[in-house]
Enzyme design. Structure first.
Site, PDB file in Angstrom:
ATOM      1  N   SER A  17       0.804  -1.232   0.000  1.00 23.93           N
ATOM      2  CA  SER A  17       0.000   0.000   0.000  1.00 23.93           C
ATOM      3  C   SER A  17       0.837   1.284   0.000  1.00 23.93           C
ATOM      4  O   SER A  17       0.541   2.190  -0.789  1.00 23.93           O
ATOM      5  CB  SER A  17      -0.972   0.006   1.183  1.00 23.93           C
ATOM      6  N   LYS A  65     -11.485  -5.219   8.509  1.00 27.76           N
ATOM      7  CA  LYS A  65     -12.425  -4.725   7.489  1.00 27.76           C
ATOM      8  C   LYS A  65     -13.891  -4.716   7.956  1.00 27.76           C
ATOM      9  O   LYS A  65     -14.675  -3.900   7.490  1.00 27.76           O
ATOM     10  CB  LYS A  65     -12.308  -5.559   6.209  1.00 27.76           C
ATOM     11  N   ASP A 101     -12.608  -2.694  -3.401  1.00 28.09           N
ATOM     12  CA  ASP A 101     -12.260  -3.928  -4.130  1.00 28.09           C
ATOM     13  C   ASP A 101     -13.189  -4.164  -5.331  1.00 28.09           C
ATOM     14  O   ASP A 101     -12.714  -4.509  -6.412  1.00 28.09           O
ATOM     15  CB  ASP A 101     -12.325  -5.151  -3.198  1.00 28.09           C
ATOM     16  N   ARG A 148     -13.049 -26.861  -6.102  1.00 26.26           N
ATOM     17  CA  ARG A 148     -12.586 -28.210  -5.743  1.00 26.26           C
ATOM     18  C   ARG A 148     -13.760 -28.978  -5.162  1.00 26.26           C
ATOM     19  O   ARG A 148     -14.614 -28.372  -4.482  1.00 26.26           O
ATOM     20  CB  ARG A 148     -11.559 -28.141  -4.609  1.00 26.26           C
ATOM     21  N   TYR A 219      -1.353 -11.431  -8.111  1.00 30.02           N
ATOM     22  CA  TYR A 219      -0.461 -10.371  -8.603  1.00 30.02           C
ATOM     23  C   TYR A 219       1.007 -10.673  -8.339  1.00 30.02           C
ATOM     24  O   TYR A 219       1.877  -9.898  -8.727  1.00 30.02           O
ATOM     25  CB  TYR A 219      -0.846  -9.004  -8.027  1.00 30.02           C
TER      26      TYR A 219
END
Ligand code: NAP
Length: 279
Positions: A17, A65, A101, A148, A219
């Site tokens: 960040s 969060k 997000d 899965r 990423y």
């Protein structure tokens, strides 16, 4: 006087960040400091009152969060729907929470020209898959989770939550080995292929050849095996660094109404990947 921002989490040693947000402040010409605050969950209320209220804004990562929400003066409608806040702006003593997000995901797809239409498949049914699932369905596009076999219960729980939240969502699940046929947009929301397991790929080469567009949330590395192979096949493919950077860009919109040139953001994605590799 410099404005003051930070990211809070616990633990928070490896965060990208500061690198990303400092560049975004520079690009928009805002004089700002951006720090890192490791806040133990037991101290969240104390630190909210003693530290966080005095900042101009901050980002939030695991595990705060959801826990931050009761302290805030308000949250926007999307943060309310997700029950999650990753960005707070403090304006004239009023603290407002947002989640960036979802828009980071949509912007990353938009700039990579990856369409959300036709047959869409999301691999995985964890945290990031949940965000992607809601955003695809909010566009009125049906999709399948591919998971899965041992994650069936988890997928059913998520689908049941989605069914209770949205009006008539068209979502189903199959297992990854059952995947077949042409796919317009494949989205990897599993950690398969993430460093250090860079030699793994979530679906077979044969199935990947049937995917016209591929997005990978991972990423690190910048290009997973999935993305490299998709590009070799001639598919349109993009890795998750763009989502990480775009969700940060959206935070700056909430803080300062900042807007950015797409070329500058593309360069920031490459520089952030280099920074990540150098660590
Ligand atoms: P998560 O909540 O743990 O979810 C991962 C999902 O993948 C779960 O459904 C998990 O099942 C499944 N999974 C794990 N290993 C698997 C395997 N071998 N085969 C099939 N499915 C498997 O993680 P997350 O937070 O959603 O993150 C997923 C990936 O997205 C990570 O690589 C993360 O770094 C990346 N991410 C990127 C961004 C961005 O901005 N680009 C944002 C968030 C996350 P189980 O729960 O049964 O293990």
């Amino acid at each position: 006087m410099s404005k003051k921002y930070a990211v809070i989490g616990h633990p928070i040693g490896h965060t990208m960040s500061p690198f990303i947000h400092k560049r975004l402040f520079e690009l928009y010409g805002i004089d700002a400091e951006y720090g890192v605050l490791d806040i133990n969950p037991v101290n969240l209320e104390r630190d909210y009152n003693e530290i966080l209220k005095s900042l101009d804004g901050y980002n939030i990562t695991i595990p705060h969060k959801q826990a931050i929400i009761p302290f805030l003066d308000g949250i926007d409608s999307k943060a309310k729907m997700y029950g999650s806040v990753n960005t707070v702006s403090n304006n004239d003593g009023f603290s407002k929470g947002y989640t960036t997000d979802p828009d980071g995901f949509l912007k990353a797809l938009e700039y990579a020209k990856i369409p959300i239409d036709g047959r869409v498949v999301i691999l995985g049914c964890g945290g990031v898959a949940r965000t992607m699932a809601y955003e695809v369905l909010l566009k009125g596009v049906p999709f399948e989770f591919a998971i899965r076999a041992e994650d069936k219960e988890m997928a059913e729980k998520l689908i049941s939550e989605i069914n209770q939240t949205l009006d008539n969502p068209k979502v189903s699940y199959i297992t990854i080995p059952e995947l077949s046929g042409d796919i317009n947009t494949l989205i990897n929301a599993t950690p398969i292929g993430m460093s250090p397991n860079t030699d793994s790929q979530p679906i077979s080469d044969i199935q990947l050849k049937k995917c016209a567009n591929v997005f990978d949330a991972i990423y690190n590395p910048l290009e997973t095996k999935l993305i490299k192979n998709a590009k070799k096949n001639g598919s349109n493919a993009e890795g998750g660094m763009s989502m990480l950077v775009w969700q940060a860009v959206v935070s700056h919109y909430h803080w300062d109404k900042s807007t950015y040139d797409a070329g500058d953001i593309e360069k920031l994605c490459i520089d952030a990947a280099k920074e990540l590799m150098s660590r």
